[in-house]
Design a protein around this motif. Structure first.
Motif, PDB file in Angstrom:
ATOM      1  N   GLU A   1      -1.029 -13.552   1.588  1.00  0.00           N
ATOM      2  CA  GLU A   1      -1.391 -14.366   2.387  1.00  0.00           C
ATOM      3  C   GLU A   1      -0.471 -15.401   2.468  1.00  0.00           C
ATOM      4  O   GLU A   1      -0.151 -16.075   2.579  1.00  0.00           O
ATOM      5  CB  GLU A   1      -2.413 -15.792   0.771  1.00  0.00           C
ATOM      6  N   SER A   2       0.547 -14.480   2.429  1.00  0.00           N
ATOM      7  CA  SER A   2       2.072 -14.864   3.090  1.00  0.00           C
ATOM      8  C   SER A   2       2.370 -13.809   3.521  1.00  0.00           C
ATOM      9  O   SER A   2       3.003 -12.969   3.693  1.00  0.00           O
ATOM     10  CB  SER A   2       2.612 -15.487   1.575  1.00  0.00           C
ATOM     11  N   PRO A   3       3.626 -14.171   4.983  1.00  0.00           N
ATOM     12  CA  PRO A   3       3.923 -13.563   5.590  1.00  0.00           C
ATOM     13  C   PRO A   3       5.026 -12.991   5.241  1.00  0.00           C
ATOM     14  O   PRO A   3       5.991 -12.334   5.246  1.00  0.00           O
ATOM     15  CB  PRO A   3       4.143 -14.461   6.831  1.00  0.00           C
ATOM     16  N   MET A   4       5.409 -13.902   4.090  1.00  0.00           N
ATOM     17  CA  MET A   4       7.152 -13.662   3.401  1.00  0.00           C
ATOM     18  C   MET A   4       6.512 -12.749   2.356  1.00  0.00           C
ATOM     19  O   MET A   4       7.682 -12.252   1.820  1.00  0.00           O
ATOM     20  CB  MET A   4       7.456 -14.549   2.440  1.00  0.00           C
ATOM     21  N   GLY A   5       5.409 -12.900   1.839  1.00  0.00           N
ATOM     22  CA  GLY A   5       5.367 -10.791   0.654  1.00  0.00           C
ATOM     23  C   GLY A   5       5.742 -10.212   1.254  1.00  0.00           C
ATOM     24  O   GLY A   5       6.049  -8.850   2.231  1.00  0.00           O
ATOM     25  N   GLY A   6       6.480  -8.962   0.001  1.00  0.00           N
ATOM     26  CA  GLY A   6       7.837  -8.009   0.348  1.00  0.00           C
ATOM     27  C   GLY A   6       6.573  -6.653  -0.102  1.00  0.00           C
ATOM     28  O   GLY A   6       6.563  -5.751   0.127  1.00  0.00           O
ATOM     29  N   ASP A   7       5.634  -7.051  -1.012  1.00  0.00           N
ATOM     30  CA  ASP A   7       4.813  -5.774  -2.001  1.00  0.00           C
ATOM     31  C   ASP A   7       4.245  -4.984  -0.827  1.00  0.00           C
ATOM     32  O   ASP A   7       2.713  -6.640  -0.497  1.00  0.00           O
ATOM     33  CB  ASP A   7       4.447  -6.286  -3.369  1.00  0.00           C
ATOM     34  N   THR A   8       3.766  -4.645  -0.278  1.00  0.00           N
ATOM     35  CA  THR A   8       1.882  -4.324  -0.505  1.00  0.00           C
ATOM     36  C   THR A   8       1.548  -3.387  -1.265  1.00  0.00           C
ATOM     37  O   THR A   8       1.676  -3.332  -2.449  1.00  0.00           O
ATOM     38  CB  THR A   8       2.397  -2.793   0.700  1.00  0.00           C
ATOM     39  N   PRO A   9       0.405  -2.854  -0.998  1.00  0.00           N
ATOM     40  CA  PRO A   9      -0.689  -2.092  -2.279  1.00  0.00           C
ATOM     41  C   PRO A   9      -0.286  -0.982  -2.472  1.00  0.00           C
ATOM     42  O   PRO A   9      -0.346  -0.492  -4.018  1.00  0.00           O
ATOM     43  CB  PRO A   9      -2.247  -2.429  -1.340  1.00  0.00           C
ATOM     44  N   ASP A  10      -0.065  -0.596  -2.073  1.00  0.00           N
ATOM     45  CA  ASP A  10       0.792   0.909  -2.297  1.00  0.00           C
ATOM     46  C   ASP A  10       2.235   0.950  -3.164  1.00  0.00           C
ATOM     47  O   ASP A  10       2.993   2.108  -4.037  1.00  0.00           O
ATOM     48  CB  ASP A  10       1.484   2.220  -0.983  1.00  0.00           C
ATOM     49  N   THR A  11       2.902  -0.090  -2.785  1.00  0.00           N
ATOM     50  CA  THR A  11       4.028   0.054  -3.572  1.00  0.00           C
ATOM     51  C   THR A  11       3.740  -1.243  -4.714  1.00  0.00           C
ATOM     52  O   THR A  11       4.619  -1.898  -5.713  1.00  0.00           O
ATOM     53  CB  THR A  11       5.210  -0.975  -2.446  1.00  0.00           C
ATOM     54  N   SER A  12       3.201  -1.971  -4.434  1.00  0.00           N
ATOM     55  CA  SER A  12       2.789  -2.809  -6.159  1.00  0.00           C
ATOM     56  C   SER A  12       2.934  -2.099  -7.702  1.00  0.00           C
ATOM     57  O   SER A  12       3.107  -3.172  -8.518  1.00  0.00           O
ATOM     58  CB  SER A  12       1.622  -3.417  -5.631  1.00  0.00           C
ATOM     59  N   GLY A  13       2.781  -1.274  -7.398  1.00  0.00           N
ATOM     60  CA  GLY A  13       2.319  -0.829  -8.656  1.00  0.00           C
ATOM     61  C   GLY A  13       1.415  -0.106  -9.974  1.00  0.00           C
ATOM     62  O   GLY A  13       0.408   0.435 -10.838  1.00  0.00           O
ATOM     63  N   LEU A  14      -0.059  -0.876  -9.255  1.00  0.00           N
ATOM     64  CA  LEU A  14      -1.237  -1.068 -10.177  1.00  0.00           C
ATOM     65  C   LEU A  14      -1.662   1.039  -9.932  1.00  0.00           C
ATOM     66  O   LEU A  14      -2.212   0.527 -10.916  1.00  0.00           O
ATOM     67  CB  LEU A  14      -2.314  -1.453  -8.889  1.00  0.00           C
ATOM     68  N   ARG A  15      -2.065   1.572  -9.350  1.00  0.00           N
ATOM     69  CA  ARG A  15      -2.166   3.180  -9.084  1.00  0.00           C
ATOM     70  C   ARG A  15      -1.382   3.135 -10.468  1.00  0.00           C
ATOM     71  O   ARG A  15      -1.915   4.266 -11.966  1.00  0.00           O
ATOM     72  CB  ARG A  15      -1.864   3.740  -8.258  1.00  0.00           C
ATOM     73  N   ASP A  16       0.188   2.901 -10.487  1.00  0.00           N
ATOM     74  CA  ASP A  16       0.686   4.116 -11.618  1.00  0.00           C
ATOM     75  C   ASP A  16       0.419   3.393 -12.944  1.00  0.00           C
ATOM     76  O   ASP A  16       0.341   3.852 -14.564  1.00  0.00           O
ATOM     77  CB  ASP A  16       2.595   3.476 -11.160  1.00  0.00           C
ATOM     78  N   ILE A  17      -0.232   1.288 -13.034  1.00  0.00           N
ATOM     79  CA  ILE A  17      -0.441   1.098 -14.430  1.00  0.00           C
ATOM     80  C   ILE A  17      -1.844   1.328 -14.810  1.00  0.00           C
ATOM     81  O   ILE A  17      -1.799   1.722 -15.939  1.00  0.00           O
ATOM     82  CB  ILE A  17      -0.250  -0.183 -14.179  1.00  0.00           C
ATOM     83  N   ASP A  18      -2.523   1.695 -14.184  1.00  0.00           N
ATOM     84  CA  ASP A  18      -3.612   2.369 -14.112  1.00  0.00           C
ATOM     85  C   ASP A  18      -3.628   3.947 -14.923  1.00  0.00           C
ATOM     86  O   ASP A  18      -4.392   4.020 -15.898  1.00  0.00           O
ATOM     87  CB  ASP A  18      -4.675   2.051 -13.016  1.00  0.00           C
ATOM     88  N   ARG A  19      -2.993   4.585 -14.081  1.00  0.00           N
ATOM     89  CA  ARG A  19      -3.163   5.757 -14.823  1.00  0.00           C
ATOM     90  C   ARG A  19      -2.476   5.972 -16.789  1.00  0.00           C
ATOM     91  O   ARG A  19      -2.307   6.697 -17.840  1.00  0.00           O
ATOM     92  CB  ARG A  19      -1.502   6.535 -14.021  1.00  0.00           C
ATOM     93  N   ALA A  20      -1.305   4.670 -16.473  1.00  0.00           N
ATOM     94  CA  ALA A  20      -0.111   4.448 -17.774  1.00  0.00           C
ATOM     95  C   ALA A  20      -1.842   4.109 -18.809  1.00  0.00           C
ATOM     96  O   ALA A  20      -1.965   4.936 -19.549  1.00  0.00           O
ATOM     97  CB  ALA A  20       0.635   3.598 -17.473  1.00  0.00           C
ATOM     98  N   LEU A  21      -3.380   3.289 -17.993  1.00  0.00           N
ATOM     99  CA  LEU A  21      -3.661   2.597 -19.518  1.00  0.00           C
ATOM    100  C   LEU A  21      -4.605   3.839 -19.620  1.00  0.00           C
ATOM    101  O   LEU A  21      -4.572   3.665 -20.915  1.00  0.00           O
ATOM    102  CB  LEU A  21      -3.850   1.497 -18.217  1.00  0.00           C
ATOM    103  N   GLU A  22      -4.400   4.802 -18.022  1.00  0.00           N
ATOM    104  CA  GLU A  22      -5.507   6.219 -18.903  1.00  0.00           C
ATOM    105  C   GLU A  22      -4.828   7.326 -19.980  1.00  0.00           C
ATOM    106  O   GLU A  22      -5.301   7.209 -20.717  1.00  0.00           O
ATOM    107  CB  GLU A  22      -6.308   6.429 -17.649  1.00  0.00           C
ATOM    108  N   ARG A  23      -3.922   6.959 -19.775  1.00  0.00           N
ATOM    109  CA  ARG A  23      -2.781   7.915 -20.474  1.00  0.00           C
ATOM    110  C   ARG A  23      -2.969   7.079 -22.490  1.00  0.00           C
ATOM    111  O   ARG A  23      -3.075   8.697 -23.128  1.00  0.00           O
ATOM    112  CB  ARG A  23      -1.241   7.585 -20.273  1.00  0.00           C
ATOM    113  N   LEU A  24      -3.022   5.839 -22.484  1.00  0.00           N
ATOM    114  CA  LEU A  24      -3.316   5.123 -23.868  1.00  0.00           C
ATOM    115  C   LEU A  24      -4.524   5.535 -24.437  1.00  0.00           C
ATOM    116  O   LEU A  24      -5.761   4.965 -25.498  1.00  0.00           O
ATOM    117  CB  LEU A  24      -2.640   3.714 -23.375  1.00  0.00           C
TER     118      LEU A  24
END
Length: 82
Positions: A43-66
Protein backbone atom coordinates in the motif's frame (compact mmCIF):
# COMPACT_ATOMS: atom_id res chain seq x y z
CA UNK A 1 13.46 -11.44 6.57
CA UNK A 2 16.09 -10.35 9.01
CA UNK A 3 18.45 -12.52 10.97
CA UNK A 4 16.79 -11.25 14.15
CA UNK A 5 13.49 -12.71 12.95
CA UNK A 6 15.14 -16.06 12.31
CA UNK A 7 16.79 -15.86 15.73
CA UNK A 8 13.42 -15.12 17.33
CA UNK A 9 11.83 -18.11 15.58
CA UNK A 10 14.68 -20.35 16.75
CA UNK A 11 14.36 -19.03 20.32
CA UNK A 12 10.63 -19.79 20.35
CA UNK A 13 11.11 -23.30 18.95
CA UNK A 14 13.81 -24.14 21.52
CA UNK A 15 11.87 -22.79 24.52
CA UNK A 16 10.88 -26.03 26.23
CA UNK A 17 9.68 -24.13 29.30
CA UNK A 18 6.45 -23.33 27.44
CA UNK A 19 3.90 -25.63 25.88
CA UNK A 20 3.67 -26.16 22.14
CA UNK A 21 0.40 -24.23 22.16
CA UNK A 22 2.03 -21.23 23.83
CA UNK A 23 4.89 -21.26 21.34
CA UNK A 24 2.45 -21.64 18.43
CA UNK A 25 0.47 -18.68 19.75
CA UNK A 26 3.62 -16.53 19.77
CA UNK A 27 4.52 -17.64 16.25
CA UNK A 28 0.98 -16.83 15.09
CA UNK A 29 1.41 -13.33 16.53
CA UNK A 30 4.66 -12.99 14.59
CA UNK A 31 2.81 -14.22 11.49
CA UNK A 32 0.12 -11.57 11.92
CA UNK A 33 2.81 -8.90 12.25
CA UNK A 34 4.60 -10.15 9.12
CA UNK A 35 1.33 -10.08 7.17
CA UNK A 36 0.69 -6.54 8.35
CA UNK A 37 4.11 -5.55 7.04
CA UNK A 38 3.32 -7.16 3.70
CA UNK A 39 0.07 -5.23 3.46
CA UNK A 40 1.84 -1.98 4.31
CA UNK A 41 4.48 -2.67 1.68
CA UNK A 42 1.84 -3.16 -1.00
CA UNK A 43 0.00 0.00 0.00
CA UNK A 44 2.97 2.32 0.36
CA UNK A 45 6.02 3.05 -1.76
CA UNK A 46 7.93 3.37 1.53
CA UNK A 47 7.46 -0.28 2.47
CA UNK A 48 10.72 -2.19 2.43
CA UNK A 49 9.58 -5.76 2.99
CA UNK A 50 8.52 -7.95 0.12
CA UNK A 51 6.65 -11.22 0.38
CA UNK A 52 10.00 -13.02 0.03
CA UNK A 53 11.54 -11.17 2.99
CA UNK A 54 8.61 -10.91 5.38
CA UNK A 55 9.34 -14.23 7.10
CA UNK A 56 5.94 -15.82 6.54
CA UNK A 57 7.39 -18.94 4.97
CA UNK A 58 9.83 -19.46 7.85
CA UNK A 59 7.12 -18.82 10.43
CA UNK A 60 4.81 -21.31 8.71
CA UNK A 61 7.59 -23.92 8.72
CA UNK A 62 8.18 -23.30 12.42
CA UNK A 63 4.47 -23.77 13.10
CA UNK A 64 4.56 -27.05 11.20
CA UNK A 65 7.54 -28.21 13.28
CA UNK A 66 5.42 -27.63 16.39
CA UNK A 67 2.67 -29.75 14.87
CA UNK A 68 0.38 -26.77 14.24
CA UNK A 69 -1.48 -27.58 11.06
CA UNK A 70 -4.17 -24.91 11.09
CA UNK A 71 -2.24 -22.22 9.20
CA UNK A 72 -4.98 -22.08 6.57
CA UNK A 73 -7.55 -21.52 9.31
CA UNK A 74 -5.38 -18.80 10.85
CA UNK A 75 -5.18 -17.20 7.42
CA UNK A 76 -8.96 -17.15 7.09
CA UNK A 77 -9.41 -15.76 10.60
CA UNK A 78 -6.82 -13.05 10.03
CA UNK A 79 -8.00 -9.45 10.38
CA UNK A 80 -7.30 -8.87 6.70
CA UNK A 81 -6.07 -10.83 3.77
CA UNK A 82 -3.76 -9.78 0.97
Amino acid sequence: MTDSTRDEIARILKDDSRSKDERAKELLKMRDDARALQRAATESPMGGDTPDTSGLRDIDRALERLGYSDVAEAEENSAATL
